[in-house]
Design a protein around this motif. Structure first.
Motif, PDB file in Angstrom:
ATOM      1  N   ASP A  21       0.820  -1.219   0.000  1.00 40.47           N
ATOM      2  CA  ASP A  21       0.000   0.000   0.000  1.00 40.47           C
ATOM      3  C   ASP A  21       0.850   1.263   0.000  1.00 40.47           C
ATOM      4  O   ASP A  21       0.491   2.260  -0.628  1.00 40.47           O
ATOM      5  CB  ASP A  21      -1.009  -0.011   1.149  1.00 40.47           C
ATOM      6  CG  ASP A  21      -0.384  -0.114   2.525  1.00 40.47           C
ATOM      7  OD1 ASP A  21       0.756  -0.593   2.647  1.00 40.47           O
ATOM      8  OD2 ASP A  21      -1.059   0.281   3.507  1.00 40.47           O
ATOM      9  N   GLU A  22       2.003   1.235   0.655  1.00 38.25           N
ATOM     10  CA  GLU A  22       2.908   2.392   0.645  1.00 38.25           C
ATOM     11  C   GLU A  22       3.499   2.600  -0.746  1.00 38.25           C
ATOM     12  O   GLU A  22       3.617   3.736  -1.217  1.00 38.25           O
ATOM     13  CB  GLU A  22       4.032   2.212   1.662  1.00 38.25           C
ATOM     14  CG  GLU A  22       3.570   2.228   3.096  1.00 38.25           C
ATOM     15  CD  GLU A  22       4.694   1.907   4.074  1.00 38.25           C
ATOM     16  OE1 GLU A  22       5.778   1.441   3.636  1.00 38.25           O
ATOM     17  OE2 GLU A  22       4.486   2.124   5.274  1.00 38.25           O
ATOM     18  N   ALA A  23       3.874   1.515  -1.393  1.00 39.36           N
ATOM     19  CA  ALA A  23       4.437   1.602  -2.744  1.00 39.36           C
ATOM     20  C   ALA A  23       3.405   2.151  -3.721  1.00 39.36           C
ATOM     21  O   ALA A  23       3.713   3.022  -4.540  1.00 39.36           O
ATOM     22  CB  ALA A  23       4.935   0.234  -3.196  1.00 39.36           C
ATOM     23  N   ILE A  24       2.180   1.649  -3.626  1.00 40.89           N
ATOM     24  CA  ILE A  24       1.113   2.120  -4.521  1.00 40.89           C
ATOM     25  C   ILE A  24       0.826   3.590  -4.283  1.00 40.89           C
ATOM     26  O   ILE A  24       0.686   4.368  -5.234  1.00 40.89           O
ATOM     27  CB  ILE A  24      -0.152   1.257  -4.360  1.00 40.89           C
ATOM     28  CG1 ILE A  24       0.094  -0.141  -4.939  1.00 40.89           C
ATOM     29  CG2 ILE A  24      -1.360   1.924  -5.014  1.00 40.89           C
ATOM     30  CD1 ILE A  24      -1.026  -1.128  -4.684  1.00 40.89           C
ATOM     31  N   ALA A  25       0.760   4.008  -3.024  1.00 48.49           N
ATOM     32  CA  ALA A  25       0.496   5.424  -2.713  1.00 48.49           C
ATOM     33  C   ALA A  25       1.596   6.313  -3.288  1.00 48.49           C
ATOM     34  O   ALA A  25       1.312   7.368  -3.875  1.00 48.49           O
ATOM     35  CB  ALA A  25       0.380   5.621  -1.205  1.00 48.49           C
TER      36      ALA A  25
END
Length: 101
Positions: free
Chosen positions: A34-38
């Protein structure tokens, strides 16, 4: 490990031609998806403000460009369109995270 890549080349990022790693301008790693996608989406939002064209392929690769932004290709002996690509890797394999446009 998830890695967001920004590359700048005379071809769209989904081609991943031999030596594509040399075109990488930014590589940022994350433990959580989720951090990478954000981060990838925030980078893409920035690019939408700078480039008039956008194309996503395989749900994993997005290219941005302005028509006429060109770079000279020594091997081609010609000017080529310049592309700015963003994509997400998991263990060095591209993963889908974008709805195609």
């Amino acid at each position: 490990m998830y890695t967001v890549i920004y590359m700048k080349a005379d071809y769209e990022p989904w081609w991943m031609f031999e030596g594509w790693e040399e075109m990488v301008r930014l590589r940022k790693s994350f433990e959580e998806l989720d951090e990478a996608i954000a981060f990838a989406h925030s980078l893409m939002d920035e690019m939408r403000g700078c480039f008039s064209k956008e194309k996503t392929r395989k749900g994993a690769f997005t290219a941005f460009w302005n028509p006429g932004e060109r770079t000279y290709c020594d091997g081609c002996d010609d000017d080529m369109q310049l592309y700015h690509g963003v994509f997400l890797l998991k263990d060095n394999e591209a993963i889908s995270f974008v709805t195609e446009k």
